[in-house]
Design a protein around this motif. Sequence first.
Motif, PDB file in Angstrom:
ATOM      1  N   PHE A  46       0.850  -1.188   0.000  1.00  0.00           N
ATOM      2  CA  PHE A  46       0.000   0.000   0.000  1.00  0.00           C
ATOM      3  C   PHE A  46       0.889   1.242   0.000  1.00  0.00           C
ATOM      4  O   PHE A  46       2.084   1.183   0.329  1.00  0.00           O
ATOM      5  CB  PHE A  46      -0.907   0.026   1.243  1.00  0.00           C
ATOM      6  N   ILE A  52      -4.271   0.800  -2.047  1.00  0.00           N
ATOM      7  CA  ILE A  52      -4.007  -0.590  -1.673  1.00  0.00           C
ATOM      8  C   ILE A  52      -3.762  -1.384  -2.957  1.00  0.00           C
ATOM      9  O   ILE A  52      -4.566  -1.348  -3.880  1.00  0.00           O
ATOM     10  CB  ILE A  52      -5.186  -1.172  -0.882  1.00  0.00           C
ATOM     11  N   TYR A  79      -3.849  -7.589  -2.338  1.00  0.00           N
ATOM     12  CA  TYR A  79      -3.581  -7.530  -0.904  1.00  0.00           C
ATOM     13  C   TYR A  79      -4.890  -7.438  -0.115  1.00  0.00           C
ATOM     14  O   TYR A  79      -5.722  -6.560  -0.357  1.00  0.00           O
ATOM     15  CB  TYR A  79      -2.685  -6.350  -0.517  1.00  0.00           C
ATOM     16  N   PHE A 117      -6.170  -6.947   3.679  1.00  0.00           N
ATOM     17  CA  PHE A 117      -5.726  -6.539   5.007  1.00  0.00           C
ATOM     18  C   PHE A 117      -6.211  -7.521   6.064  1.00  0.00           C
ATOM     19  O   PHE A 117      -7.375  -7.905   6.090  1.00  0.00           O
ATOM     20  CB  PHE A 117      -6.245  -5.134   5.326  1.00  0.00           C
ATOM     21  N   LEU A 162      -8.724   0.875  -4.030  1.00  0.00           N
ATOM     22  CA  LEU A 162      -8.455  -0.545  -3.825  1.00  0.00           C
ATOM     23  C   LEU A 162      -8.238  -1.185  -5.187  1.00  0.00           C
ATOM     24  O   LEU A 162      -9.135  -1.202  -6.029  1.00  0.00           O
ATOM     25  CB  LEU A 162      -9.625  -1.234  -3.105  1.00  0.00           C
ATOM     26  N   SER A 181      -8.241  -6.784  -3.984  1.00  0.00           N
ATOM     27  CA  SER A 181      -7.853  -6.352  -2.635  1.00  0.00           C
ATOM     28  C   SER A 181      -9.098  -6.125  -1.786  1.00  0.00           C
ATOM     29  O   SER A 181     -10.197  -5.946  -2.307  1.00  0.00           O
ATOM     30  CB  SER A 181      -7.011  -5.079  -2.702  1.00  0.00           C
ATOM     31  N   THR A 189     -10.388  -4.445   2.394  1.00  0.00           N
ATOM     32  CA  THR A 189     -10.071  -3.936   3.722  1.00  0.00           C
ATOM     33  C   THR A 189     -11.329  -3.407   4.383  1.00  0.00           C
ATOM     34  O   THR A 189     -12.358  -3.197   3.741  1.00  0.00           O
ATOM     35  CB  THR A 189      -9.008  -2.821   3.666  1.00  0.00           C
TER      36      THR A 189
END
Length: 273
Positions: free
Chosen positions: A84, A122, A126, A128, A155, A159, A161
């Motif tokens: 990130f 991000i 990925y 989180f 994002l 990804s 989060t």
Amino acid sequence: KLREENLTTFRKKGFPSKRKEDWKFTDLEKILNENFKELNNNQFYFKKPKTQGLKFNHNSITLINGKLEAFDFKSEKIKNNDFFTIKEFDTDHHLNFANEFTDNSMKNLNTALHEGGFSLNIKTDYKFKYPIVIYNYLTGELKNKIINNSESINLSKNSNTTIIEYLIDDSVGNFFKNTFKYINLEENATLNYYLINKNKSNNFFYEFSKAKLSKNSNFKKYLFSSGIKFAKFENNIELNGINSCSEIYSGLFLGTNNHHEVKTNIKHLKPNC
């Protein structure tokens, strides 16, 4: 030049009133005139607030009076730039969104007088492990202060989060905060965004969120307010990919003379959204 052009445009338009369809329930011009003799963007002295650490594993972004103060992603055990990037929202970011909502005088004002914010990106694939908590402190002597800040959250593909914006208002004197948020979700990205204000606030908040969703992306937003005197939350969402999905939830606990409006506009631009 960008600031000057937008300030000139704002001066022509002024604060929105119920003469505009989008503001028929919230006459901002009247509300501000009744509660402020003036508004200015003078710089005030403030002490750094006492840290309000939440008692669970999380990453953190700290804002003080709208400006990026610090960030800590040690819980994730990764380094900035690996998965990130985060940095201050600056004039270059405003240039990126210069053509967005030019008919919105609050956007003109935000661009003309912006004082920071942050940009979070991000990277692809990925996910989180722990949520990101935005400690949004408003502190010090803020009488007649207008705060203009912006946030950009992107994002990338695959990804996800969870973000918890934790609003903590310990300021002295009434202020008006004008915030613009730009959210972009690429293919298969997921974002859960919570806004929670910790304590009662006698202040005035306007927030405009622009969200763009790609194929199979999912955006959920939750608004929990425990006594802000005035708030208007505008959500402008583009479902721009097949099977993209967005949901907005709100729980607003209001007392006498509190005024809240949640206005949502969703554009279904692809099938099966």
